[in-house]
Enzyme design. Sequence first.
Site, PDB file in Angstrom:
ATOM      1  N   GLU A 162      -5.678  -5.069  10.778  1.00  0.00           N
ATOM      2  CA  GLU A 162      -4.455  -4.056  11.086  1.00  0.00           C
ATOM      3  C   GLU A 162      -4.884  -3.163  12.084  1.00  0.00           C
ATOM      4  OE1 GLU A 162      -2.463  -2.689   7.058  1.00  0.00           O
ATOM      5  OE2 GLU A 162      -4.282  -1.718   7.231  1.00  0.00           O
TER       6      GLU A 162
ATOM      7  N   HIS B 180      -9.516   1.199   4.933  1.00  0.00           N
ATOM      8  CA  HIS B 180      -8.443   1.290   5.640  1.00  0.00           C
ATOM      9  C   HIS B 180      -8.368   2.263   6.952  1.00  0.00           C
ATOM     10  CE1 HIS B 180      -4.010   2.483   6.407  1.00  0.00           C
ATOM     11  NE2 HIS B 180      -3.832   1.626   5.751  1.00  0.00           N
TER      12      HIS B 180
ATOM     13  N   LYS C 110       0.075   4.309  -0.335  1.00  0.00           N
ATOM     14  CA  LYS C 110      -0.486   5.698   0.374  1.00  0.00           C
ATOM     15  C   LYS C 110      -0.341   6.647  -0.524  1.00  0.00           C
ATOM     16  CE  LYS C 110      -0.356   3.270   4.804  1.00  0.00           C
ATOM     17  NZ  LYS C 110      -0.142   3.255   6.282  1.00  0.00           N
TER      18      LYS C 110
ATOM     19  N   SER D 254       3.117  -1.949  10.507  1.00  0.00           N
ATOM     20  CA  SER D 254       4.789  -2.021  10.636  1.00  0.00           C
ATOM     21  C   SER D 254       5.189  -3.309  10.180  1.00  0.00           C
ATOM     22  CB  SER D 254       4.935  -1.674  11.907  1.00  0.00           C
ATOM     23  OG  SER D 254       4.613  -0.316  12.258  1.00  0.00           O
TER      24      SER D 254
ATOM     25  N   ASN E  84       0.772  -1.161   0.090  1.00  0.00           N
ATOM     26  CA  ASN E  84       0.180  -0.039  -0.052  1.00  0.00           C
ATOM     27  C   ASN E  84       0.986   1.238   0.070  1.00  0.00           C
ATOM     28  OD1 ASN E  84      -1.911   2.002   0.578  1.00  0.00           O
ATOM     29  ND2 ASN E  84      -2.455   1.365   2.501  1.00  0.00           N
TER      30      ASN E  84
ATOM     31  N   GLY F 129       2.124   2.375  10.846  1.00  0.00           N
ATOM     32  CA  GLY F 129       3.144   3.295  10.672  1.00  0.00           C
ATOM     33  C   GLY F 129       3.745   3.775  12.138  1.00  0.00           C
TER      34      GLY F 129
ATOM     35  N   GLU G  34      -6.818   4.745   7.967  1.00  0.00           N
ATOM     36  CA  GLU G  34      -6.681   6.119   7.760  1.00  0.00           C
ATOM     37  C   GLU G  34      -7.957   6.521   7.193  1.00  0.00           C
ATOM     38  OE1 GLU G  34      -2.892   5.562   5.483  1.00  0.00           O
ATOM     39  OE2 GLU G  34      -2.138   5.186   7.544  1.00  0.00           O
TER      40      GLU G  34
END
Length: 265
Positions: A170, A96, A12, A216, A10, A176, A98
């Site tokens: 996730e 996701h 991003k 991560s 991904n 991250g 985010e």
Amino acid sequence: MARKLFITGNWKMNLSAEQCTALASKLAGSVEPDWPVAVAVCPPCVYLSVVGAALDGSAIRLGAQNVYCESNGAFTGQISPPMLADIGCDYVIIGHSETRHTIEPHEDDALINRKVLAALAGGLKVILCIGETLDQRKQGQTESILEAQLTAGLANMHSSLAEKITIAYEPVWAIGTGQTATTDQAQQAHAFVRTCLAGQFGLAAANGIRIQYGGSVKPTNAADLLAQPDVDGALVGGASLKADDFLEIIKAGLQNASQTSGTAV
Ligand code: PGA
């Protein structure tokens, strides 16, 4: 049922057209078609075409990072499932963390479900992301959050479409941050997700659905995570931006596939 490992990058909101082409070309030239690991990359949507061209003829599939829930019309700024399919995408990431928690306005489960159903109807395969926040984990709500996100995200989906779904577990606190779930935490969550999927779609369908771990993932932790029985791949953010790191993660999957199936790699 043996599930083929699935490693997705991904990217991003990173890289230029030139950098996307260079990264995709290097991956395309390195991943062999007969490797027993499926690989996809999800570049920013404006670069889907250039990355698709760089991947042409390779074993690596193209995915998008999001999609809208209508097929066409007056929806300024949005991109539809048929448009993604038209441009060569096989996959789309939906829900996701985010888009659920960071980018405003936040997406809720009802919108995520509409997107999942629209993407499937448009011929795409879906990577549905779910995961708990640190607060939710501390309060012992991990399982109830995962179950609620799965039930709502996949509501009204016919079980015959289950094979088009990948779940990405996730944990929000691991994305991250450099803080990865332990192998035990990942396996426990994945096994729970599979139990929920069996309740929703039946055991056979649940056993066929791949559950990726994300948060991560790096060359140094990929092998241990991918060795867990219910971890069927990885959704990789930061480490997928460097070809060598992403290839090392894919190779960790290869090693794992060869150990479990006896296949030479
Ligand atoms: P990360 O991102 O690997 O950079 O933690 C994973 C993801 O958001 O899919």
